[in-house]
Design an enzyme around this catalytic site. Structure first.
Site, PDB file in Angstrom:
ATOM      1  N   CYS A   9      59.459 -86.463 -14.862  1.00 25.92           N
ATOM      2  CA  CYS A   9      58.592 -86.467 -16.046  1.00 25.92           C
ATOM      3  C   CYS A   9      57.122 -86.234 -15.693  1.00 25.92           C
ATOM      4  O   CYS A   9      56.373 -85.698 -16.501  1.00 25.92           O
ATOM      5  CB  CYS A   9      58.739 -87.783 -16.788  1.00 25.92           C
ATOM      6  SG  CYS A   9      58.441 -89.209 -15.736  1.00 25.92           S
ATOM      7  N   GLU A  19      58.338 -94.538 -22.797  1.00 26.35           N
ATOM      8  CA  GLU A  19      57.972 -93.796 -21.582  1.00 26.35           C
ATOM      9  C   GLU A  19      58.482 -92.376 -21.791  1.00 26.35           C
ATOM     10  O   GLU A  19      59.663 -92.089 -21.590  1.00 26.35           O
ATOM     11  CB  GLU A  19      58.625 -94.447 -20.352  1.00 26.35           C
ATOM     12  CG  GLU A  19      58.219 -95.905 -20.122  1.00 26.35           C
ATOM     13  CD  GLU A  19      56.794 -96.051 -19.609  1.00 26.35           C
ATOM     14  OE1 GLU A  19      56.214 -95.058 -19.142  1.00 26.35           O
ATOM     15  OE2 GLU A  19      56.243 -97.164 -19.691  1.00 26.35           O
TER      16      GLU A  19
HETATM   17  P1  NAD Z   1      66.885 -88.047 -23.674  1.00 23.94           P
HETATM   18  O1  NAD Z   1      65.847 -88.351 -24.645  1.00 23.94           O
HETATM   19  O2  NAD Z   1      67.818 -86.930 -23.939  1.00 23.94           O
HETATM   20  O3  NAD Z   1      67.818 -89.306 -23.401  1.00 23.94           O
HETATM   21  C1  NAD Z   1      67.297 -90.540 -22.998  1.00 23.94           C
HETATM   22  C2  NAD Z   1      68.127 -91.650 -23.589  1.00 23.94           C
HETATM   23  O4  NAD Z   1      68.105 -91.542 -24.985  1.00 23.94           O
HETATM   24  C3  NAD Z   1      69.604 -91.611 -23.172  1.00 23.94           C
HETATM   25  O5  NAD Z   1      69.995 -92.916 -22.797  1.00 23.94           O
HETATM   26  C4  NAD Z   1      70.310 -91.151 -24.403  1.00 23.94           C
HETATM   27  O6  NAD Z   1      71.611 -91.678 -24.557  1.00 23.94           O
HETATM   28  C5  NAD Z   1      69.431 -91.623 -25.514  1.00 23.94           C
HETATM   29  N1  NAD Z   1      69.528 -90.764 -26.679  1.00 23.94           N
HETATM   30  C6  NAD Z   1      69.627 -89.415 -26.705  1.00 23.94           C
HETATM   31  N2  NAD Z   1      69.670 -88.961 -27.978  1.00 23.94           N
HETATM   32  C7  NAD Z   1      69.579 -90.042 -28.784  1.00 23.94           C
HETATM   33  C8  NAD Z   1      69.565 -90.230 -30.196  1.00 23.94           C
HETATM   34  N3  NAD Z   1      69.639 -89.217 -31.038  1.00 23.94           N
HETATM   35  N4  NAD Z   1      69.463 -91.477 -30.662  1.00 23.94           N
HETATM   36  C9  NAD Z   1      69.373 -92.530 -29.804  1.00 23.94           C
HETATM   37  N5  NAD Z   1      69.396 -92.410 -28.457  1.00 23.94           N
HETATM   38  C10 NAD Z   1      69.507 -91.202 -27.952  1.00 23.94           C
HETATM   39  O7  NAD Z   1      66.048 -87.871 -22.410  1.00 23.94           O
HETATM   40  P2  NAD Z   1      66.560 -87.350 -21.085  1.00 23.94           P
HETATM   41  O8  NAD Z   1      67.041 -85.960 -21.332  1.00 23.94           O
HETATM   42  O9  NAD Z   1      67.508 -88.329 -20.478  1.00 23.94           O
HETATM   43  O10 NAD Z   1      65.186 -87.323 -20.278  1.00 23.94           O
HETATM   44  C11 NAD Z   1      64.298 -86.233 -20.335  1.00 23.94           C
HETATM   45  C12 NAD Z   1      63.008 -86.567 -21.010  1.00 23.94           C
HETATM   46  O11 NAD Z   1      62.587 -87.852 -20.645  1.00 23.94           O
HETATM   47  C13 NAD Z   1      61.861 -85.648 -20.601  1.00 23.94           C
HETATM   48  O12 NAD Z   1      61.070 -85.374 -21.704  1.00 23.94           O
HETATM   49  C14 NAD Z   1      61.105 -86.467 -19.592  1.00 23.94           C
HETATM   50  O13 NAD Z   1      59.751 -86.100 -19.450  1.00 23.94           O
HETATM   51  C15 NAD Z   1      61.259 -87.830 -20.154  1.00 23.94           C
HETATM   52  N6  NAD Z   1      61.143 -88.835 -19.111  1.00 23.94           N
HETATM   53  C16 NAD Z   1      60.079 -89.662 -19.128  1.00 23.94           C
HETATM   54  C17 NAD Z   1      59.937 -90.604 -18.121  1.00 23.94           C
HETATM   55  C18 NAD Z   1      58.761 -91.546 -18.077  1.00 23.94           C
HETATM   56  O14 NAD Z   1      58.814 -92.490 -17.286  1.00 23.94           O
HETATM   57  N7  NAD Z   1      57.726 -91.356 -18.859  1.00 23.94           N
HETATM   58  C19 NAD Z   1      60.883 -90.680 -17.118  1.00 23.94           C
HETATM   59  C20 NAD Z   1      61.956 -89.814 -17.158  1.00 23.94           C
HETATM   60  C21 NAD Z   1      62.101 -88.908 -18.158  1.00 23.94           C
END
Ligand code: NAD
Length: 523
Positions: free
Chosen positions: A253, A219
Site C-alpha cells: 500500500c 488503513e
Molecule cells: P479489499 O478492500 O479488496 O479487501 C480487504 C478486506 O475487505 C477483505 O478482508 C475483504 O474480505 C473485505 N471486503 C471486500 N469487499 C467487501 C465488501 N463489499 N464488504 C465488506 N467487506 C469487504 O482490499 P485488498 O484487495 O485486500 O487490499 C488492497 C487495498 O488495500 C489497496 O488499496 C491497498 O492500498 C490497501 N491496503 C492498505 C494498507 C494500509 O495499511 N493502509 C495495507 C494493505 C493494503
C-alpha cells in the site's frame, strides 16, 4: 488452489456474541490476562513459523526472507515490544498544567479498552495486517473477531489455527469469508472496526459503522508519488525505488505509484534503473526466486488492463503470464498525469515515470493526482525534501527512500484524508483500541472550597471564581510578550487583597503563583 472453509453466515452473530459477552466479564481488562494472551500469541506464531512461511509462498509467491522480514518477525517483535511496555502504556496519566485547586480532584486519564472489536485484514501482508492490529486489541484489553482476507487463503487458515490453539476462545474468534460473511459481521454492533484494504470497501465499512455510531480505523491505499529532483543521486533513487516495487511484487500500500523525475536527471536515472535491475534480478524477474506473484487472476487482469491502456512507452519489462500470475516489473515512461498508470492505484509492479520541468511542477502534479496519498518519497537535497513536505500532505513519508518509514516498528502508521484515518504500530497500536477516560475524584474536604460553585450566584462569587481560575495571557493585543516577575507578584498581591480570606484564598494564591511562575520559566 487451496480452499478456505468459510464461516456459515448464521454463525457470524454467535462469534460476535461470544466476544461481546467475554468482554463484559471484565476478565480481558486484567493486565495479567492481556500479557498472557500476548505471550501465547508469540509462541503460537513461533510454533507455526514454517507453516506461515509456506502459506505466504503459496498465496503470494513470497520468499521466506520477505515473509520473515515483513510478516512473522515483524509481528513477533511487535508482541515483545507490547509486552515490555504494556504496564507503562496502561498507566493512568495525570492531567497536565492544572491549578492546585484542580489538582485536589486528582484529574487523570484512565486507559479503558474500547470493548469488542472487529479487525478486517487485507491480502498483501496477510499476517502483519491482521495480527498486527490484534496485538493492539489484546494489549488494550479488548476482545476481537478477526476476519482475515479471503484472498490469502493459506495464511488465513494458519492464522485461524494459531488463534484457535493459542488464545482464549471466548475472547478472540476468527470468521472466515468474503463479502456475505463480512456483511454479516458489519450487521453486528462493534465498539471499533479496524479495517485495512481499499478505499471503496472502506466507504462501505464507514457507512455501515455510521448507522450505529461505531468508530472506525481505516488503513487504506493511495496514489503515492516519488519525486526525484535534479539534485538527487540517481543511483540511490533507482536502487531504493526499485526495491520498493520488487517487494511483494509491488503489492504494497505504501509503495510509490508513480515517479516524477526532473527532465535534467531523467537519462541518468533511467540508466541507473537498468543497472539496479541487472543487479537485483541478474537472470530476469521470471527466474528470480525471491520475486513473487500477483495474488489472483482478478488482480492480475486489473494490472494487465492498466498496462494495456497506457499511452506511455515501455522502457523495461512488460512480460506477463496469466497462468502463473507472473507480472514483470515494468517501467513505463508516460507523458501525462491522466495516463491510466497514474489515474488509479496500481498495487502491483508497474513503474510509471513522468518527466517534469521543475520541483514546483512535480508538487503541483502530485497534489492534483492525489492530495492525500498514504506515502510520499522525495529524493534530492535536504532543502528540497523539506520544501516538498511543506507543500504536500501524506500519511507518512520517507526522504531519499521508498516506504522506509512504514518499517519502523515504533513509528505511528496511518493515512490522512482519502488514505485513511487512525493509526497504529508501537504505542499507537495500544492507543487505537483504548478509550482515554477522563476521571476526577472530589474529596469531601474540598466542599468548603467548592462553596462558590453553588447557587445562588453572586457577583462576589464570580469575582472569587475569576481570581482563582482565570489564567493571564503572556502577550498583549499586538502579540508582544508581557509580564515579569515583579508584575506578577504585584498582581497576585492585589488578588489576595480582593479575596474573602480563609483556606481557599491560600490555595488559590499558591495555584496562581505556581501557574505564573511556570509561565515565566517556560518563557
Ligand atoms: P479489499 O478492500 O479488496 O479487501 C480487504 C478486506 O475487505 C477483505 O478482508 C475483504 O474480505 C473485505 N471486503 C471486500 N469487499 C467487501 C465488501 N463489499 N464488504 C465488506 N467487506 C469487504 O482490499 P485488498 O484487495 O485486500 O487490499 C488492497 C487495498 O488495500 C489497496 O488499496 C491497498 O492500498 C490497501 N491496503 C492498505 C494498507 C494500509 O495499511 N493502509 C495495507 C494493505 C493494503
Amino acid at each position: 488452489m487451496a480452499s478456505l472453509t468459510y464461516t456459515p453466515v448464521e454463525n457470524v452473530p454467535i462469534a460476535h456474541h461470544t466476544v461481546y459477552n467475554k468482554f463484559h466479564t471484565n476478565e480481558t481488562r486484567k493486565l495479567q490476562f492481556r500479557i498472557r494472551q500476548l505471550q501465547k500469541l508469540y509462541w503460537g506464531l513461533k510454533d507455526e513459523e514454517p507453516a506461515l512461511l509456506e502459506a505466504c509462498k503459496l498465496d503470494l509467491g513470497k520468499s521466506a526472507f520477505e515473509t520473515y522480514l515483513t510478516e512473522v518477525g515483524w509481528v513477533l517483535n511487535d508482541i515483545l515490544f507490547m509486552i515490555k511496555n504494556l504496564k507503562r502504556f496502561a498507566k493512568d496519566e495525570k492531567a497536565e498544567d492544572t491549578s492546585l485547586m484542580n489538582m485536589a480532584m486528582s484529574p487523570k486519564i484512565r486507559k479503558d479498552p474500547l470493548g469488542a472489536v472487529l479487525i478486517i485484514g487485507a491480502y498483501n501482508f496477510p499476517i502483519q495486517l491482521t495480527l498486527g492490529p490484534l496485538v493492539g486489541a489484546i494489549a488494550a484489553g479488548c476482545t476481537a473477531v478477526i476476519k482475515p482476507s479471503e484472498n490469502a487463503v493459506n495464511a488465513a487458515k494458519i492464522m485461524e489455527k494459531i488463534i484457535k490453539n493459542s488464545l482464549d476462545q471466548n475472547a478472540y474468534q476468527v470468521v472466515q469469508g468474503g463479502v456475505p460473511e463480512t456483511t454479516a459481521l458489519l450487521d453486528c454492533k462493534w465498539d471499533l472496526i479496524f479495517y485495512t484494504g481499499s478505499a471503496n470497501v472502506g466507504k462501505i465499512i464507514s457507512k455501515k459503522a455510521a448507522e450505529t455510531l461505531t468508530p472506525v480505523v481505516l488503513e487504506l491505499g493511495g496514489k503515492n508519488p516519488a519525486i526525484i529532483t535534479k539534485n538527487a543521486d540517481p543511483r540511490l533513487a533507482a536502487r531504493r525505488l526499485l526495491w520498493a516495487k520488487l517487494m511483494n511484487v509491488g503489492q504494497v500500500c505504501v509503495s510509490q505509484n508513480y515517479i516524477l523525475v526532473d527532465k535534467e536527471i531523467l537519462p541518468a536515472f533511467l540508466k541507473q534503473l537498468e543497472v539496479a535491475f541487472k543487479e537485483f534480478q541478474p537472470k530476469g524477474a521470471e527466474s528470480a526466486e525471491d520475486y513473487g506473484k500477483v495474488i489472483n487472476e482478478r488482480q492480475w487482469l486489473r494490472l494487465k488492463q492498466m498496462l494495456d491502456s497506457t499511452s506511455g512507452k515501455i522502457l523495461i519489462g512488460g512480460k506477463t503470464n496469466q497462468s502463473t500470475l507472473f507480472f514483470e516489473p515494468t517501467v513505463v515512461q508516460v507523458s501525462s498525469p491522466d495516463d491510466s498508470l497514474l489515474k488509479d492505484e496500481s498495487f502491483g509492479p508497474l513503474i510509471p515515470i513522468l518527466p517534469v520541468n521543475s520541483l514546483d511542477e512535480a508538487v503541483r502534479i502530485a497534489n492534483k493526482v492525489d492530495p492525500t496519498p498514504l506515502g510520499l518519497y522525495p529524493f534530492g537535497t535536504k532543502a528540497e525534501a523539506a520544501k516538498i513536505l511543506s507543500m504536500t500532505r501524506s500519511g507518512g513519508a520517507s526522504i531519499n527512500d521508498g516506504f522506509f518509514h512504514a518499517s519502523i516498528p515504533t513509528l505511528e502508521f496511518g493515512g490522512v484524508g482519502d488514505s485513511g484515518q487512525g493509526a497504529y504500530r508501537g504505542k499507537a497500536s495500544f492507543d487505537a483500541f483504548t478509550h482515554r477516560r477522563a476521571i476526577t475524584t472530589t474529596p469531601s474536604w474540598v466542599e468548603g472550597l467548592l462553596a462558590i460553585r453553588y447557587p445562588p450566584y453572586t457577583n462576589a462569587k464570580l469575582k472569587q471564581f475569576r481570581s482563582m481560575n482565570d489564567s493571564k495571557p503572556n502577550f498583549d493585543r499586538n502579540g508582544r510578550p508581557t509580564g515579569g516577575l515583579v508584575w506578577w507578584v504585584l498582581g497576585l498581591g492585589s488578588k489576595s487583597a480582593a479575596g474573602a480570606g480563609g483556606r481557599w484564598v491560600l490555595v488559590a494564591a499558591i495555584a496562581v503563583l505556581a501557574a505564573r511562575y511556570k509561565d515565566l520559566i517556560v518563557n
